[in-house]
Design a protein around this motif. Structure first.
Motif, PDB file in Angstrom:
ATOM      1  N   ALA A 339      51.086  46.410  34.805  1.00  0.00           N
ATOM      2  CA  ALA A 339      50.457  47.723  34.689  1.00  0.00           C
ATOM      3  C   ALA A 339      51.208  48.586  35.589  1.00  0.00           C
ATOM      4  O   ALA A 339      51.350  49.822  35.372  1.00  0.00           O
ATOM      5  CB  ALA A 339      49.185  47.801  35.370  1.00  0.00           C
ATOM      6  N   ASP A 340      52.299  48.252  36.624  1.00  0.00           N
ATOM      7  CA  ASP A 340      53.119  49.033  37.384  1.00  0.00           C
ATOM      8  C   ASP A 340      54.220  49.663  36.641  1.00  0.00           C
ATOM      9  O   ASP A 340      54.581  50.630  36.762  1.00  0.00           O
ATOM     10  CB  ASP A 340      53.526  48.298  38.731  1.00  0.00           C
ATOM     11  CG  ASP A 340      52.438  47.754  39.538  1.00  0.00           C
ATOM     12  OD1 ASP A 340      51.287  48.509  39.540  1.00  0.00           O
ATOM     13  OD2 ASP A 340      52.406  46.746  40.269  1.00  0.00           O
ATOM     14  N   LYS A 375      45.176  51.100  29.138  1.00  0.00           N
ATOM     15  CA  LYS A 375      44.810  51.358  30.651  1.00  0.00           C
ATOM     16  C   LYS A 375      43.381  51.885  30.821  1.00  0.00           C
ATOM     17  O   LYS A 375      42.726  51.447  31.790  1.00  0.00           O
ATOM     18  CB  LYS A 375      45.594  51.926  31.472  1.00  0.00           C
ATOM     19  CG  LYS A 375      47.183  51.434  31.442  1.00  0.00           C
ATOM     20  CD  LYS A 375      47.919  52.151  32.171  1.00  0.00           C
ATOM     21  CE  LYS A 375      49.192  51.571  32.658  1.00  0.00           C
ATOM     22  NZ  LYS A 375      49.971  52.443  33.635  1.00  0.00           N
ATOM     23  N   ASN A 377      40.968  50.913  28.891  1.00  0.00           N
ATOM     24  CA  ASN A 377      40.164  49.967  28.194  1.00  0.00           C
ATOM     25  C   ASN A 377      39.562  50.469  26.801  1.00  0.00           C
ATOM     26  O   ASN A 377      38.642  50.034  26.492  1.00  0.00           O
ATOM     27  CB  ASN A 377      39.051  49.460  29.186  1.00  0.00           C
ATOM     28  CG  ASN A 377      38.324  48.134  28.621  1.00  0.00           C
ATOM     29  OD1 ASN A 377      38.805  47.350  28.094  1.00  0.00           O
ATOM     30  ND2 ASN A 377      37.033  47.911  29.077  1.00  0.00           N
ATOM     31  N   MET A 412      40.795  43.362  30.675  1.00  0.00           N
ATOM     32  CA  MET A 412      40.843  44.119  31.927  1.00  0.00           C
ATOM     33  C   MET A 412      40.329  43.025  33.102  1.00  0.00           C
ATOM     34  O   MET A 412      39.463  42.155  32.718  1.00  0.00           O
ATOM     35  CB  MET A 412      40.102  45.211  31.707  1.00  0.00           C
ATOM     36  CG  MET A 412      40.073  46.365  30.788  1.00  0.00           C
ATOM     37  SD  MET A 412      41.697  47.203  31.053  1.00  0.00           S
ATOM     38  CE  MET A 412      41.149  48.090  32.362  1.00  0.00           C
ATOM     39  N   ARG A 414      39.008  43.546  37.080  1.00  0.00           N
ATOM     40  CA  ARG A 414      38.699  44.591  38.130  1.00  0.00           C
ATOM     41  C   ARG A 414      39.215  45.982  37.909  1.00  0.00           C
ATOM     42  O   ARG A 414      39.774  46.420  38.552  1.00  0.00           O
ATOM     43  CB  ARG A 414      39.237  43.835  39.597  1.00  0.00           C
ATOM     44  CG  ARG A 414      38.742  42.505  39.651  1.00  0.00           C
ATOM     45  CD  ARG A 414      39.496  42.115  41.409  1.00  0.00           C
ATOM     46  NE  ARG A 414      39.045  40.972  41.600  1.00  0.00           N
ATOM     47  CZ  ARG A 414      39.574  39.600  41.520  1.00  0.00           C
ATOM     48  NH1 ARG A 414      40.492  39.641  40.366  1.00  0.00           N
ATOM     49  NH2 ARG A 414      39.016  38.461  41.849  1.00  0.00           N
ATOM     50  N   GLU A 415      38.913  46.404  36.714  1.00  0.00           N
ATOM     51  CA  GLU A 415      39.209  47.383  36.153  1.00  0.00           C
ATOM     52  C   GLU A 415      40.810  47.858  36.039  1.00  0.00           C
ATOM     53  O   GLU A 415      41.116  48.858  36.089  1.00  0.00           O
ATOM     54  CB  GLU A 415      38.384  48.622  36.953  1.00  0.00           C
ATOM     55  CG  GLU A 415      37.088  48.714  36.985  1.00  0.00           C
ATOM     56  CD  GLU A 415      36.357  49.637  37.518  1.00  0.00           C
ATOM     57  OE1 GLU A 415      36.970  50.289  38.329  1.00  0.00           O
ATOM     58  OE2 GLU A 415      35.096  49.709  37.580  1.00  0.00           O
ATOM     59  N   ARG A 416      41.421  46.759  35.949  1.00  0.00           N
ATOM     60  CA  ARG A 416      42.928  47.154  35.916  1.00  0.00           C
ATOM     61  C   ARG A 416      43.432  46.168  34.493  1.00  0.00           C
ATOM     62  O   ARG A 416      42.920  44.854  34.333  1.00  0.00           O
ATOM     63  CB  ARG A 416      43.549  46.268  37.148  1.00  0.00           C
ATOM     64  CG  ARG A 416      45.122  46.501  37.127  1.00  0.00           C
ATOM     65  CD  ARG A 416      45.812  45.861  38.491  1.00  0.00           C
ATOM     66  NE  ARG A 416      47.141  45.885  38.407  1.00  0.00           N
ATOM     67  CZ  ARG A 416      47.804  46.882  38.843  1.00  0.00           C
ATOM     68  NH1 ARG A 416      47.224  48.071  39.223  1.00  0.00           N
ATOM     69  NH2 ARG A 416      49.098  46.990  38.580  1.00  0.00           N
ATOM     70  N   VAL A 418      45.599  43.792  32.559  1.00  0.00           N
ATOM     71  CA  VAL A 418      46.191  42.512  32.972  1.00  0.00           C
ATOM     72  C   VAL A 418      46.834  41.706  31.549  1.00  0.00           C
ATOM     73  O   VAL A 418      47.763  41.273  31.721  1.00  0.00           O
ATOM     74  CB  VAL A 418      45.422  41.432  33.469  1.00  0.00           C
ATOM     75  CG1 VAL A 418      44.816  42.227  34.891  1.00  0.00           C
ATOM     76  CG2 VAL A 418      44.084  41.209  32.817  1.00  0.00           C
TER      77      VAL A 418
END
Length: 863
Positions: A339-340, A375, A377, A412, A414-416, A418
């Motif tokens: 995600a970075d 991102k 979701n 997702m 932890r709300e990230r 992946v």
């Protein structure tokens, strides 16, 4: 009322109404007496009466009613009262209607009504009536309207039938329109739509079809072969049926096709001549059913593949493979997201032949902005990348990757973001709700399976690390435990050897002192009291032998001679000895039930064990005295009970010895079988009695248990295996001892001890035997393999030179079957060497130390 006039000539042959008219008093009406009726009246009535059609004439302004037979039927129960009445009064319920008729008719005009609805009381109740009514003026001789002629034809049945038909038609039309299945009516060889219900319209995308041919209204049907099927049905007149047929329909003229599945029938429609003039189309949209079947099959296959997966990559590829084939798309895959830097990393994906794999790292920003939706979701389904704002500018790049349309399922943690589960198609595709549901479910199952696989992998690694640490820790604990066991062993050996040394030092001291005194007496010539010291020395030797036997029994190494034993008979035989041992202060009870099973034990050792238990019981009851009982019982042990007793399940005989003595504390009971443990005062017990009993019973295949309570007494229970064979008869009364001298028989003696060998040789020769003496096993075997006469082999078990006594015996028996063999041993291990406590027939053992007389008697018995 005037008297009736005879019928006029014009009424002759006019039926029932003619007679009623002739008999009616017309004088009271505006028509006057029948004899005064003018010609136009008589002619009109004569014509009316001869008609089968319901007719009624209405005369004058009052509308006096004169009608025929057919009208009387229409009038119902109002006839015959209507005859001669004024129409307004006769049909009072429709007076206004008839007023208008009279007004119009007398004005010389006509009226016509079709299916006129009126409410009449013809039969005493109101009823809806429909009629065709025709009204015409009746003129006199001057041409003036004198009345009205009414033709009344009731159409109630027809009207109601037509209403029913219209209702049925409307109902059928409504059913056709609202039918859950799709329907359409096609006419002619060009298949022109005459009708199409709402379901059919929904199937084809709500386009206008009525009045158009199938080819014009649904051009995509031609490419899929459906018009060819219609042509075939029209020309052959044979119906066509299909199940779960695929139909790609364009919901929008320029949009991607939508996939439908239908069950349908093309049914030919024939005219009166039997010729096909059209085709009735009927069917059901089963897209949801096919999708559900596909989903179920996909899930089952997916579960099977997941069970075989060994890594997250295996899970992702399994899902991609299954879903790709189910949806027939270009590519399916599962990849992780950084995600970075907004990149997708795919280890392995499923691709249709000719489609490039996305394995590796893909910068998603190069293909549009849909990464932002992921991102957040958001589930992404794009039918055409050229038309979506997120992909329009990068459509060319996406199409180069065979992704004209695609679906993405975000993963997702932890709300990230992946990971992503992606489905690509190289053509525009209007993803159906069923397809999206399936993709969403497979994506979710893949996420859970991948997460589970990561957890299992981490768990395996943790388990491996834990097992390694546990193994190392266990190894260290085992080393510590081994050291502890060694220290315990050395402590136990110290206690054992200390006890043995204490008892043997006492015995050796008595033996040494006796011999020393005997030596001084012999040197001084004083032999008056020599027998006393010889007896003391022999007593010490016997006590040492008994101590050795107890030690062997405790260690379960003694050599036993088991045989079938009737325990009740054996114990009865011990009764006197038990009573004398117990003494007068103790009552003895020996009660045995009938049918006690036999057991197979060494009878002499069992007698020793019982006497030992009786002595312990006696000591526990002195000086107060008490009761001693010995009993027997048959016992069956199931798996649970046998496991607790460390015995195999089966039948056992229980021998129990019970006293009413002081009992034991729990600590004493726990240590009762320990060697040299005793609660008796110094010098009154060796601590080997119960140890000997325990060792003997365990060596015999049984178990020993103690039940005890302080102040209430003790019960010791011996469990011995049941013997299934026959019990031999008890031996006869003992006969006087036989002669022990030999008669020149040859005894081969193999003994390595230089002290014992000459003593045994001397005793055998004194008894009359010829003795061949060998010091090693090999020498003895050479003698046995020669032609020399040998009637008995007497051999020590433990011999130097490589061959022990058992090997010598077995080697000799190879050429001398049945050769009697007497083994001499003073060691437990040596006894085990001659057969583990069980010897073949003709082989026996004598244990050191033994008396010379017993030795010679044993030899004689065997020879």
């Amino acid at each position: 009322m005037q008297s009736p006039q005879p019928p006029a000539a014009f009424l002759e042959g006019t039926g029932e109404l003619g007679r009623l008219i002739a008999a009616f008093d017309w004088q009271a009406t505006s028509l006057g007496a029948i004899s005064t009726w003018p010609a136009h009246v008589r002619v009109s009535i004569a014509l009316m009466l001869r008609s089968d059609v319901p007719l009624v004439t209405l005369w004058g302004e009052d509308g006096v009613m004169v009608y025929n037979d057919a009208y009387s039927v229409f009038a119902g129960r109002r006839h015959p009262q209507l005859l001669g009445s004024k129409v307004r009064e006769g049909w009072a319920e429709v007076a206004d209607f008839n007023d208008n008729v009279m007004r119009v008719g007398l004005a010389g005009k006509t009226l016509r009504y079709r299916d006129q609805q009126l409410t009449l009381y013809r039969n005493g109740r109101a009823e809806q009536v429909w009629m065709d009514l025709d009204y015409s003026p009746l003129v006199d001789g001057d041409g003036n309207a004198a009345g009205v002629m009414a033709i009344v034809v009731e159409t109630t049945a027809k009207v109601r039938a037509m209403a029913h038909i219209r209702g049925e038609s409307e109902r059928m039309t409504q059913m056709f329109a609202q039918a859950p299945g799709f329907m359409a009516m096609l006419s002619g060889p060009s298949h022109v739509f005459e009708l199409a219900n709402a379901s059919y319209m929904r199937l084809v995308g709500d386009r206008e079809v009525v009045g158009r041919t199938v080819a014009e209204a649904i051009p995509e049907a031609a490419d899929q072969g459906y018009i060819a099927l219609l042509d075939q049905v029209f020309s052959s007149g044979t119906a066509y049926t299909a199940d779960s047929a695929k139909f790609l329909v364009l919901d929008e003229p320029e949009g991607p096709p939508a996939e439908r599945f239908v069950d349908f029938v093309y049914q030919p429609v024939r005219n009166q001549d039997g010729e096909v003039e059209g085709i009735f189309v009927q069917g059901v949209d089963v897209t949801s059913r096919v999708a559900a079947d596909r989903r179920r099959e996909t899930v089952v296959e997916l579960r099977t593949h997941f069970q075989k997966a060994h890594s997250v990559a295996d899970v992702g590829f399994a899902a991609s493979h299954v879903l790709g084939r189910a949806l027939a798309v270009s590519r399916v895959g599962y990849g992780s997201i950084n995600a970075d830097d907004d990149t997708l990393e795919v280890e392995r994906d499923w691709c249709r032949d000719g489609v490039e794999s996305l394995a590796g790292i893909t910068p998603l920003r190069a293909y549009g902005s849909f990464i932002d939706s992921l991102k957040r979701n958001e589930f992404i389904a794009i039918p055409d990348v050229r038309l979506d704002d997120r992909t329009r500018d990068a459509a060319g790049a996406l199409e180069s990757k065979s992704a004209r349309s695609f679906v993405n399922v975000p993963v997702m943690e932890r709300e990230r973001l992946v990971a992503v589960f992606f489905v690509n198609e190289d053509q525009p595709r209007n993803w159906s709700q069923e397809e999206l549901t399936l993709i969403r479910e497979v994506g979710e199952r893949t996420r859970m399976a991948a997460e589970r696989m990561r957890h299992e992998t981490a768990l395996r690694e943790a388990n491996n690390l834990l097992e390694s640490k546990i193994g190392e820790r266990t190894r260290k604990l085992m080393e510590v435990e081994a050291q502890f066991r060694q220290s315990q062993k050395m402590e136990a050996i110290g206690q054992l050897t200390g006890g043995i040394a204490h008892d043997f030092n006492n015995l050796l001291h008595g033996l040494g002192m006796s011999l020393e005194i005997l030596k001084r007496m012999l040197e001084s010539g004083n032999t008056d009291r020599w027998q006393r010291y010889v007896d003391m020395a022999q007593g010490s030797v016997r006590r040492a032998a008994a101590l050795t036997q107890r030690m062997l029994a405790f260690s379960r190494r003694q050599t036993l001679a088991p045989r079938a034993v009737d325990l009740a008979r054996l114990l009865q035989g011990l009764g006197d000895l038990v009573r004398s041992t117990a003494g007068p202060a103790i009552s003895v009870d020996l009660s045995f039930p009938d049918g006690v099973w036999p057991t197979k034990v060494d009878a002499s050792q069992l007698e020793n064990a019982v006497i030992n238990l009786c002595i312990n019981a006696r000591d526990a009851m002195l000086p107060a005295g008490g009761g001693l009982s010995i009993g027997l019982a048959n016992v069956q042990l199931g798996p649970d009970e046998a496991g607790k007793s460390e015995l195999p399940p089966g039948d056992y005989v229980e021998l129990h010895v019970t006293d009413t003595g002081t009992g034991m504390t729990e600590d004493v009971r726990a240590r009762a079988f320990d060697p040299f443990f005793t609660t008796k005062p110094q010098g009154e017990g060796t601590g080997l009695g119960l140890s000997m009993v325990y060792g003997f019973v365990r060596q015999s295949g049984g178990q020993v248990g103690i039940d005890s309570e302080m102040g209430r007494g003790t019960t010791v229970r011996l469990l011995l295996p049941r013997f299934m064979g026959e019990t031999p008869a008890e031996a006869a009364e003992a006969k006087p001892a036989a002669r022990i001298e030999g008669s020149g028989e040859v005894v081969l003696l193999v003994e390595d001890d230089p002290t014992i060998r000459p003593l045994l040789t001397e005793e055998l020769e004194r008894a009359g035997y010829h003795v061949i003496v060998c010091t090693r096993g090999a020498e003895g075997l050479d003698v046995l393999l020669s032609e020399a006469r040998v009637d008995l082999l007497v051999t020590d078990v433990g011999l130097p030179g490589g061959l022990n006594g058992r090997q010598v015996a077995d080697g000799g028996r190879a050429t001398r079957p049945g050769l009697p063999v007497l083994f001499i041993t003073g060691y437990a291990n040596a006894a085990a060497a001659v057969g583990g406590g069980q010897l073949p027939a003709g082989m026996e053992v004598i244990i050191k130390p033994f008396d010379a007389v017993d030795f010679v008697r044993k030899v004689r018995a065997m020879v």
